[in-house]
Design a protein around this motif. Structure first.
Motif, PDB file in Angstrom:
ATOM      1  N   THR B 102       0.840  -1.198   0.000  1.00 52.12           N
ATOM      2  CA  THR B 102       0.000   0.000   0.000  1.00 52.12           C
ATOM      3  C   THR B 102       0.875   1.247   0.000  1.00 52.12           C
ATOM      4  OG1 THR B 102      -0.067   0.255   2.389  1.00 52.12           O
ATOM      5  CG2 THR B 102      -1.739  -1.189   1.419  1.00 52.12           C
ATOM      6  N   VAL B 103       0.264   2.338  -0.451  1.00 52.29           N
ATOM      7  CA  VAL B 103       0.946   3.626  -0.484  1.00 52.29           C
ATOM      8  C   VAL B 103       1.408   4.002   0.924  1.00 52.29           C
ATOM      9  CG1 VAL B 103       0.557   6.087  -0.864  1.00 52.29           C
ATOM     10  CG2 VAL B 103      -0.295   4.420  -2.516  1.00 52.29           C
ATOM     11  N   ARG B 124       3.846  11.270  10.665  1.00 53.63           N
ATOM     12  CA  ARG B 124       4.825  11.531   9.597  1.00 53.63           C
ATOM     13  C   ARG B 124       4.261  11.156   8.226  1.00 53.63           C
ATOM     14  NH1 ARG B 124      10.593  11.336  10.746  1.00 53.63           N
ATOM     15  NH2 ARG B 124      10.888  12.234  12.802  1.00 53.63           N
ATOM     16  N   VAL B 125       3.672   9.933   8.176  1.00 52.44           N
ATOM     17  CA  VAL B 125       3.187   9.437   6.883  1.00 52.44           C
ATOM     18  C   VAL B 125       2.072  10.337   6.368  1.00 52.44           C
ATOM     19  CG1 VAL B 125       2.014   7.533   5.740  1.00 52.44           C
ATOM     20  CG2 VAL B 125       3.845   7.068   7.376  1.00 52.44           C
ATOM     21  N   ARG B 126       1.098  10.654   7.248  1.00 53.63           N
ATOM     22  CA  ARG B 126      -0.039  11.449   6.781  1.00 53.63           C
ATOM     23  C   ARG B 126       0.385  12.858   6.417  1.00 53.63           C
ATOM     24  NH1 ARG B 126      -4.542   8.569   7.179  1.00 53.63           N
ATOM     25  NH2 ARG B 126      -4.334   6.680   8.433  1.00 53.63           N
ATOM     26  N   GLU B 127       1.306  13.411   7.195  1.00 52.30           N
ATOM     27  CA  GLU B 127       1.746  14.774   6.893  1.00 52.30           C
ATOM     28  C   GLU B 127       2.473  14.819   5.552  1.00 52.30           C
ATOM     29  OE1 GLU B 127       3.463  17.110  10.179  1.00 52.30           O
ATOM     30  OE2 GLU B 127       4.868  17.830   8.659  1.00 52.30           O
ATOM     31  N   VAL B 134      -1.116  13.751  -1.863  1.00 56.80           N
ATOM     32  CA  VAL B 134      -1.687  12.403  -1.988  1.00 56.80           C
ATOM     33  C   VAL B 134      -2.899  12.344  -1.058  1.00 56.80           C
ATOM     34  CG1 VAL B 134      -1.312   9.954  -1.530  1.00 56.80           C
ATOM     35  CG2 VAL B 134       0.497  11.310  -2.585  1.00 56.80           C
ATOM     36  N   ARG B 135      -4.053  11.986  -1.633  1.00 52.90           N
ATOM     37  CA  ARG B 135      -5.289  12.001  -0.849  1.00 52.90           C
ATOM     38  C   ARG B 135      -5.320  10.842   0.144  1.00 52.90           C
ATOM     39  NH1 ARG B 135      -7.419  12.204  -5.881  1.00 52.90           N
ATOM     40  NH2 ARG B 135      -8.330  10.157  -5.536  1.00 52.90           N
ATOM     41  N   ASP B 137      -7.698   8.739   0.776  1.00 48.60           N
ATOM     42  CA  ASP B 137      -8.265   7.486   0.274  1.00 48.60           C
ATOM     43  C   ASP B 137      -7.275   6.739  -0.612  1.00 48.60           C
ATOM     44  OD1 ASP B 137      -8.947   9.746  -1.588  1.00 48.60           O
ATOM     45  OD2 ASP B 137      -9.551   8.035  -2.829  1.00 48.60           O
ATOM     46  N   GLN B 138      -6.183   7.414  -1.026  1.00 43.60           N
ATOM     47  CA  GLN B 138      -5.192   6.732  -1.853  1.00 43.60           C
ATOM     48  C   GLN B 138      -4.176   5.966  -1.012  1.00 43.60           C
ATOM     49  OE1 GLN B 138      -3.957  10.247  -4.025  1.00 43.60           O
ATOM     50  NE2 GLN B 138      -4.817   9.409  -5.910  1.00 43.60           N
ATOM     51  N   LEU B 139      -4.160   6.259   0.289  1.00 43.38           N
ATOM     52  CA  LEU B 139      -3.134   5.654   1.144  1.00 43.38           C
ATOM     53  C   LEU B 139      -3.260   4.141   1.239  1.00 43.38           C
ATOM     54  CD1 LEU B 139      -2.855   8.207   4.084  1.00 43.38           C
ATOM     55  CD2 LEU B 139      -1.210   7.762   2.270  1.00 43.38           C
ATOM     56  N   ASP B 140      -4.480   3.616   1.072  1.00 42.24           N
ATOM     57  CA  ASP B 140      -4.664   2.169   1.194  1.00 42.24           C
ATOM     58  C   ASP B 140      -4.584   1.445  -0.146  1.00 42.24           C
ATOM     59  OD1 ASP B 140      -4.977   2.291   3.943  1.00 42.24           O
ATOM     60  OD2 ASP B 140      -7.076   2.900   3.728  1.00 42.24           O
ATOM     61  N   LYS B 141      -4.377   2.227  -1.210  1.00 45.69           N
ATOM     62  CA  LYS B 141      -4.261   1.597  -2.531  1.00 45.69           C
ATOM     63  C   LYS B 141      -2.870   1.021  -2.721  1.00 45.69           C
ATOM     64  CE  LYS B 141      -7.442   4.035  -5.540  1.00 45.69           C
ATOM     65  NZ  LYS B 141      -7.528   4.944  -6.683  1.00 45.69           N
ATOM     66  N   SER B 142      -2.752   0.158  -3.742  1.00 44.23           N
ATOM     67  CA  SER B 142      -1.414  -0.313  -4.095  1.00 44.23           C
ATOM     68  C   SER B 142      -0.729   0.797  -4.897  1.00 44.23           C
ATOM     69  CB  SER B 142      -1.520  -1.567  -4.963  1.00 44.23           C
ATOM     70  OG  SER B 142      -0.335  -1.713  -5.706  1.00 44.23           O
ATOM     71  N   PRO B 143       0.542   1.056  -4.624  1.00 49.88           N
ATOM     72  CA  PRO B 143       1.199   2.126  -5.377  1.00 49.88           C
ATOM     73  C   PRO B 143       1.227   1.854  -6.883  1.00 49.88           C
ATOM     74  CG  PRO B 143       2.778   0.909  -4.027  1.00 49.88           C
ATOM     75  CD  PRO B 143       1.421   0.463  -3.627  1.00 49.88           C
ATOM     76  N   PHE B 144       1.108   0.577  -7.265  1.00 47.40           N
ATOM     77  CA  PHE B 144       1.181   0.250  -8.693  1.00 47.40           C
ATOM     78  C   PHE B 144      -0.107   0.578  -9.436  1.00 47.40           C
ATOM     79  CE2 PHE B 144       4.268  -2.455  -6.526  1.00 47.40           C
ATOM     80  CZ  PHE B 144       5.420  -2.021  -7.169  1.00 47.40           C
ATOM     81  N   GLU B 145      -1.183   0.912  -8.666  1.00 49.46           N
ATOM     82  CA  GLU B 145      -2.443   1.293  -9.314  1.00 49.46           C
ATOM     83  C   GLU B 145      -2.460   2.769  -9.680  1.00 49.46           C
ATOM     84  OE1 GLU B 145      -5.891   0.368  -6.907  1.00 49.46           O
ATOM     85  OE2 GLU B 145      -5.017  -1.563  -6.394  1.00 49.46           O
ATOM     86  N   LEU B 146      -1.525   3.528  -9.131  1.00 51.85           N
ATOM     87  CA  LEU B 146      -1.571   4.976  -9.317  1.00 51.85           C
ATOM     88  C   LEU B 146      -1.018   5.379 -10.678  1.00 51.85           C
ATOM     89  CD1 LEU B 146      -0.200   6.079  -5.842  1.00 51.85           C
ATOM     90  CD2 LEU B 146      -2.574   5.844  -6.532  1.00 51.85           C
ATOM     91  N   SER B 147      -1.322   6.613 -11.065  1.00 52.50           N
ATOM     92  CA  SER B 147      -0.765   7.143 -12.304  1.00 52.50           C
ATOM     93  C   SER B 147       0.695   7.512 -12.061  1.00 52.50           C
ATOM     94  CB  SER B 147      -1.536   8.384 -12.727  1.00 52.50           C
ATOM     95  OG  SER B 147      -1.232   9.448 -11.853  1.00 52.50           O
ATOM     96  N   GLY B 148       1.439   7.742 -13.160  1.00 51.75           N
ATOM     97  CA  GLY B 148       2.864   8.061 -13.048  1.00 51.75           C
ATOM     98  C   GLY B 148       3.127   9.248 -12.127  1.00 51.75           C
ATOM     99  N   GLY B 149       2.350  10.302 -12.299  1.00 55.55           N
ATOM    100  CA  GLY B 149       2.547  11.501 -11.492  1.00 55.55           C
ATOM    101  C   GLY B 149       2.281  11.239 -10.021  1.00 55.55           C
ATOM    102  N   GLN B 150       1.230  10.446  -9.759  1.00 54.77           N
ATOM    103  CA  GLN B 150       0.904  10.125  -8.368  1.00 54.77           C
ATOM    104  C   GLN B 150       1.992   9.263  -7.731  1.00 54.77           C
ATOM    105  OE1 GLN B 150      -1.468  11.192  -6.383  1.00 54.77           O
ATOM    106  NE2 GLN B 150      -2.369  12.497  -7.949  1.00 54.77           N
TER     107      GLN B 150
END
Lengths: 268, 288
Positions: B102-103, B124-127, B134-135, B137-150
């Protein structure tokens, strides 16, 4: 530590060793390996070591970089040496120390085995150091061309090999980059026990696999875009041609190998 | 005030003893001041990447020293990891370093290595995630699902979460679209403003450097060619151009106008400054 991997590395140059046809060099290495396994006496090993030394001299590849190639196999060398030294049955006993026993036969075997592996690796590395991966696979493909009649996919195998060789440096570089990036985030690859060390590899392996798969996809697309369809009817940019020097080198190679085999008859 | 980083006669030679031996950085000396936003600019092969890897001890100098708050970072080689927490380095295209499920976990990798746990780690992580946009709701996603910029933002957050005293960014906006670039630079500027921490920005976009930094260091083939405030550096545009580097577009316009006889300061590097110069010129002209 990754800098130690010398497989597939190529030192550009303009010496006779570089100019020989890759097929000649592959054949010479095969002869050399055959000769190494036929060598039975110190004299034979001496001749083979001398042959290698002359080739190294001609190629102008530093002996240092050749010895560096041995680094990854140091463990195997020691293992083989020790195993042969202590566990060769029979022969005249030199040292007896409890159950540990060193025989003259064992000492001989150990020295020869270690020498054999060292020369084998250095000889092979000399070829890869002086031949670019492209011409190496090109040569191999031409040498194995006859096997096509037996439906062996020679071209495809050569292509797989050249792609693999081509990507070794890229992947090493990539690994280095990922390692640096994770180190910058405080990753620690050096300390801890075996399990901790293995776990520490995850932050390297996951990104490495992801990028390797991505690269493979991109390469496949790029090849298809250029209408790659296997070896059928494919022509070469550089057509390999045997020259006079290849003939001389091959003749010498055959003679030396034959000589080594002949030497077997005279030693017990 | 004591500089936070001092680079003294730094030399780095690659491939000693092989046919490929070459010096990427040669006898380089400069200071980084506490709390400043320093821009490092140079051509490909000018030694930028080699230089920044010395700042956090990823590379060891062939000769010369790197001082962090007056202390040689290699004084105790065993403690080099502590240096890496104090000098956070974000590589070029940092998104390739993501590996966690996860992110959130990925951003937490650095701070966890620092030994943080519980509430402090979470803060630290949230700040850091908030700082780079980074929103939640994105914190629990897999980083590989995100767009390049994200992905890039997550990687940046992963280093920011270690709260390093010096943040080194190697071409953070490379490969992003113009909107993404401006957006990310705004995040970085906010970080600098809010955290008052030193930032070293490596880039080869003159415009990006001109708009953001307090001081510029220009590198050329392993040496420091120029250093100073943007106004000082861009006033010496000839040297930059002869080193094969660009000047900001606005500076180019100003120089062209000057060549046509307008009395404009050739060192302007922002649109606002050029506008002021031109307005002043017009009003001055009208009064004659």
């Amino acid at each position: 530590m990754l800098k130690d991997i010398t497989l597939g590395q190529y030192f550009p140059g303009d010496t006779l060793a570089h100019k020989l046809d890759p097929r000649t060099k592959i054949l010479l290495v095969v002869f050399y390996i055959v000769a190494l396994f036929c060598a039975k006496s110190l004299l034979a090993y001496g001749i083979l070591a001398l042959v290698l030394a002359v080739c190294v001299r001609i190629s102008k590849v530093g002996l240092k970089s050749l010895v560096r190639g041995l680094k990854p196999v140091v463990f195997i060398l020691i293992f083989t040496g020790v195993l042969n030294l202590f566990f060769t049955p029979g022969g005249h006993t030199l040292v007896q120390w409890g159950v540990v026993r060193i025989s003259a036969e064992g000492l001989r075997n150990a020295v020869f085995m270690v020498l054999r592996i060292m020369l084998l690796i250095m000889g092979t590395f000399l070829m890869t150091y002086t031949t670019s991966p492209i011409s190496l696979t090109d040569g191999l493909e031409r040498l194995l061309n006859g096997l096509k009649k037996l439906h062996v996919p020679v071209h495809e195998l050569a292509m797989i090999m050249s792609i693999a060789l081509r990507f070794i440096p890229t992947l090493i570089e990539e690994t280095d980059k990922i390692m640096s990036a994770q180190k910058a985030r405080g990753a620690d690859f050096e300390s801890g026990n075996v399990i901790q060390k293995a776990r520490a590899l995850i932050p390297i392996l996951v990104p490495l696999f992801v990028s390797a798969i991505r690269r493979a996809e991109e390469l496949a697309v790029a090849m298809e875009c250029r209408c790659y369809h296997g070896g059928e009817g494919r022509t070469k940019l550089h057509v390999l041609k045997y020259e006079g020097r290849d003939l001389i080198a091959l003749t010498l190679g055959v003679l030396i190998t034959a000589g080594i085999i002949a030497l077997r008859q005279f030693t017990v | 005030m004591e500089p936070i980083l001092q680079i003294q006669h730094l030399t780095h030679t690659y491939g000693v003893g092989t046919p490929f031996q070459r010096s990427a950085v040669e006898d380089m000396s400069f200071d980084v001041r506490d709390g400043e936003f320093l821009g490092v600019i140079g051509h490909t092969g000018s030694g930028k990447s080699t230089l920044i890897q010395h700042l956090n001890g990823l590379l060891r100098p062939t000769s010369g020293r790197v001082l962090l708050r007056g202390k040689d970072i290699w004084a105790e080689p065993k403690k080099i990891r502590d240096v890496r927490f104090q000098v956070g380095l974000v590589f070029q295209y940092p998104e390739y370093q993501l590996f966690e499920e996860t992110v959130y976990k990925d951003i937490a990798f650095g701070p966890t290595n620092q030994g943080l746990t519980g509430a402090e780690l979470d803060r630290r992580v949230r700040e850091a995630a908030r700082l780079v946009g980074v929103r939640d709701d994105q914190l629990d996603k897999s980083p590989f699902e995100l767009s390049g910029g994200q992905k890039r933002r997550v990687a940046l957050a992963g280093v920011m979460a270690m709260e390093p005293e010096v943040l080194v960014l190697d071409e953070p906006t490379a490969g992003l679209d113009p909107a993404g670039r401006e957006n990310l630079m705004a995040n970085i500027r906010d970080y600098h403003r809010n955290k008052k921490r030193t930032i070293i920005l490596v880039s080869h976009s003159m415009d990006e450097i001109a708009r953001n930094v307090d001081r510029i260091l220009v590198l050329k083939s392993g040496h420091v060619l120029l250093q100073g405030t943007p106004a000082e550096v861009f006033a010496r545009a000839e040297e930059l151009l002869s080193a094969g580097l660009d000047v900001p577009q606005v500076t180019r316009v100003a120089r062209a106008l000057r060549e046509r006889g307008l009395a404009i300061d050739p060192a302007v590097y922002t649109v606002e400054a050029l506008e002021r110069e031109l307005t002043a010129l017009r009003e001055g002209g009208a009064s004659c």
